[in-house]
Structures are given as C-alpha cells and as structure tokens.
Design an enzyme around this catalytic site. Structure first.
Site, PDB file in Angstrom:
ATOM      1  CD  GLU A   1      10.639 -39.551 -49.790  1.00 13.36           C
ATOM      2  OE1 GLU A   1      10.949 -39.123 -48.663  1.00 13.36           O
ATOM      3  OE2 GLU A   1      10.464 -38.831 -50.786  1.00 13.36           O
TER       4      GLU A   1
HETATM    5 ZN    ZN Z   1      12.594 -34.899 -49.830  1.00 11.20          ZN
END
Ligand code: ZN
Length: 391
Positions: A245
């Site tokens: 992320e």
């Molecule tokens: Zn995503």
C-alpha cells in the site's frame, strides 16, 4: 544491495515520462512499446471498455513472481515504481547481482490491470465493480484476466500492488503511514500458516530496509479475512502474497517520494525471495511488531476555530481527488466538525478561538466545498490548495 545507492539512482533515473497521480493507458503504452529486448510483452485481454491489458515478463529463472498494479484505477504509485524497476533492470542487467536475480527468477508484471478505472480515476472498473472483491465470482473481464495469469504462471509469490489514502497513520504519536504491507489471512481465524509466514518474513525484511529511509512510517495493514479479495484467495491457494500500500509522504500529494520507496521495496522483495529457505522461516514476531495502520489523519485540521452557530471547535478538511477534463484537482471539503484531539492533520492551523469569516449564505458543514473560501475569508494562505495537482 545498497539501498542508499538505489535511492540515489532512482532520484536521477526514474521513468520521467510518468509523473503525478493520474496514470492511464495512454501514459504507459508508449513506454511498453519501447521496452528493450530484456522484456517480453504479452496481451492478456481487454477491459470492459476494450482497453488492452498487458503483462511484462523478464528473467529466466525457476522462481515465478507475479505482480499487478492499479487493480484500483486511482492507485497509480506502484505503476510508476514498476516502470522505474524496468528501467533499472534494463540498465543494470550486466551487473553480477542483477544477473543473479534474472537467472533465479522470472518476473511477470501487469502494470495496469484496471485501465478503465485508471482513465476515469476511480477505484472500481467501468461496471462500478471493485475488482478486489471479485476474486471468487469473477464477474468482470479484468478479474478473469488476473485469474488466467495466476493459473497459467503458477507463481511462487504474488505482489498485489495498491495505494492507500492520506488518512492512515502508525505509532504513537502517530506518523503518516507512508508505506503499509500485509500478508493476507487465508482463513477466518487469521491463522499464521506456512504461506502467510513466508509473506511475513519478506515484509519484515522490507520494514527493516525502509526504516533507514522513513523511520516509524511503515504500517501493517488490517488482516481481516475476506475471500473475495484477491490476496486472501491466493493465500488460500498457499501462494505467499504480499500486499503493498503506497501511502502519503508529508507534502507529497503527487506520490513521487513514495514511488521511490515502492521501487526499493520491489527490489528488496526479490532479494528476500532469493534468500528464503523455507525451513528457516519461523519469525512472525518482527512482522507483528510493525505497528498496525490506524485511521487518524486528515489532510488538514483547523483547531480552536469559532464557527458561527457552532462555537469553538476543530474542523477537519480532506481533499477530494476530482478529475476534470483530464486534470486531477484536489478539492478541499469539510470532513468533520468536532473535537479532534485524537487526530492529526498533515497540515495544522490553530485559530485560537478566532471566528472564521465566511461569505454570507455559506454554511460550514460536513461536505462543504472550501475551494473558494480562502479568498473570501481569514484563512491564512498556508491553507491554500491550488488545485491542479500541485499543493
Ligand atoms: Zn487498492
């Protein structure tokens, strides 16, 4: 590898044709078409709106690594990092360490899995489906393309490359979660299985490497199980899968800094994988020692502001990323009006109980667009959000 050297290389030699948050097929296609001989490009199929989805393969080794980026169309940082990675491999392929990687692994990367979502700058695809909730039902062509890729390649490792919003922080006192990782669960009990442990071990290596660049700013993503997610599905097939992320580096709304950390992380994964020997993997402790992501940030918090009809309180502002005629704007909107002691602003202002001046007829409430407020109020210029990508 020396990651400081890699970081220096990245500063000078990253793929400059890609910049900012809005990355679409028309940005990456010329780069794919110009890839040197080291890379094999394969057409995998078409999106709902008939945009081509391609993979880029390089290396000849037995360890199969499959990665995909922009499954969520507006999460483009890792796509930029992939093209930086291609440049790095192309220009370093004669170096011993790189040769070793290329002889040990075969890398297959899908740089843009959701081109329609990328075009519209949305998370979902053209049918408004979140592809990361479609791993079981496979209702969308993009989901089938990914399944076909992992079924035919039979990867030893998967990299699920995403980006996260500015709202996440880690630690106490909180710092921005510039990068977060997850070794997804493969059952409701979140059992630490052999496959999860491998992912955890790799993530621990990533964390250790990143701490020298962004101390205290690496987070661990929530591991709640959801078989409709691609990572959980792959993990259930006992394929170690790592969720990346890419998050917010303070001040860097273009995600050009985070792009470098993603680039470094990709190389670190490959190094880790080479060093992994399954009998040695047992340490999930250093993974669990990484602080968990928490939702504790807003883009801006104005503290102790006196708002007509409400009184003295705090006001949180969140930028809404809005695409207009091919340009991305960051539109400031009120996200909360409340006591926000438990929250942090990437930008903070203190009004010291002063009243905020607002034009007649304007209401300050959750959702109010503040784009034009600055010119008509006593908000200082530090609040300024000049749309058009640059803050
Ligand atoms: Zn995503």
């Amino acid at each position: 590898m020396n990651y400081t050297t890699l970081c220096d290389w990245h500063k000078l030699h990253h793929e400059k044709a890609l910049f900012g948050r809005y990355i679409t097929t028309s940005h990456i296609q010329p780069l794919i078409d110009q890839l040197p001989e080291l890379f094999q490009v394969k057409s995998l199929g078409y999106s709902v709106e008939k945009r081509l989805i391609q993979s880029v393969t390089f290396g000849t080794g037995p360890i199969q690594i499959l990665g995909w980026s922009q499954m969520h169309g507006n999460e483009s940082t890792t796509t930029k990092a992939l093209f930086d990675l291609f440049r790095w491999f192309a220009t370093h392929q004669d170096q011993t360490e790189v040769k070793h990687l290329l002889n040990a692994c075969t890398f297959t990367m899908i740089p843009l899995l959701n081109p329609d979502g990328a075009e519209a700058y949305t998370r979902v695809n053209a049918n408004q489906v979140d592809l990361n909730r479609d791993a079981q039902n496979l209702t969308q062509p993009e989901s089938s393309i990914l399944k076909e890729a992992y079924t035919s390649i039979k990867p030893d490792y998967c990299l699920n490359l995403h980006g996260q919003r500015t709202i996440f922080g880690v630690g106490s006192p909180a710092k921005s979660a510039i990068v977060s990782f997850l070794s997804p669960s493969q059952d409701e009990l979140r059992t630490v299985t052999a496959s999860r442990k491998i992912g955890m071990s790799v993530i621990s290596d990533l964390n250790e490497m990143l701490q020298q660049f962004i101390p205290g700013s690496v987070g661990r993503y929530d591991d709640g199980f959801n078989l409709n997610c691609v990572g959980d599905t792959l993990q259930q097939l006992n394929i170690p899968t790592i969720l990346f992320e890419a998050g917010h580096f303070p001040g860097d709304y273009e995600r050009e800094q985070t792009r470098c950390f993603m680039f470094l992380s990709l190389i670190r994964v490959f190094e880790s994988v080479l060093l992994l020997k399954s009998e040695e993997i047992g340490d999930s402790n250093s993974y669990f020692a990484i602080p968990e992501n928490k939702k504790c940030y807003f883009d801006c918090i104005i503290r102790n502001v006196n708002i007509p009809q409400i009184g003295v309180t705090d006001m949180a502002i969140q930028y809404e990323e809005t695409l207009k005629n091919g340009t991305l704007y960051f539109v400031p909107k009120i996200a909360q009006i409340a006591d926000l002691d438990d929250f942090v602003g990437h930008k903070e202002l203190n009004f010291h109980q002063k009243e905020i001046q607002i034009p007649e007829g304007m209401q300050l409430e959750v959702g109010t667009n503040l784009e034009n407020l600055q010119a008509n109020s006593n908000l200082p210029t530090t609040f300024s959000v000049k749309s058009n990508n640059l803050l």
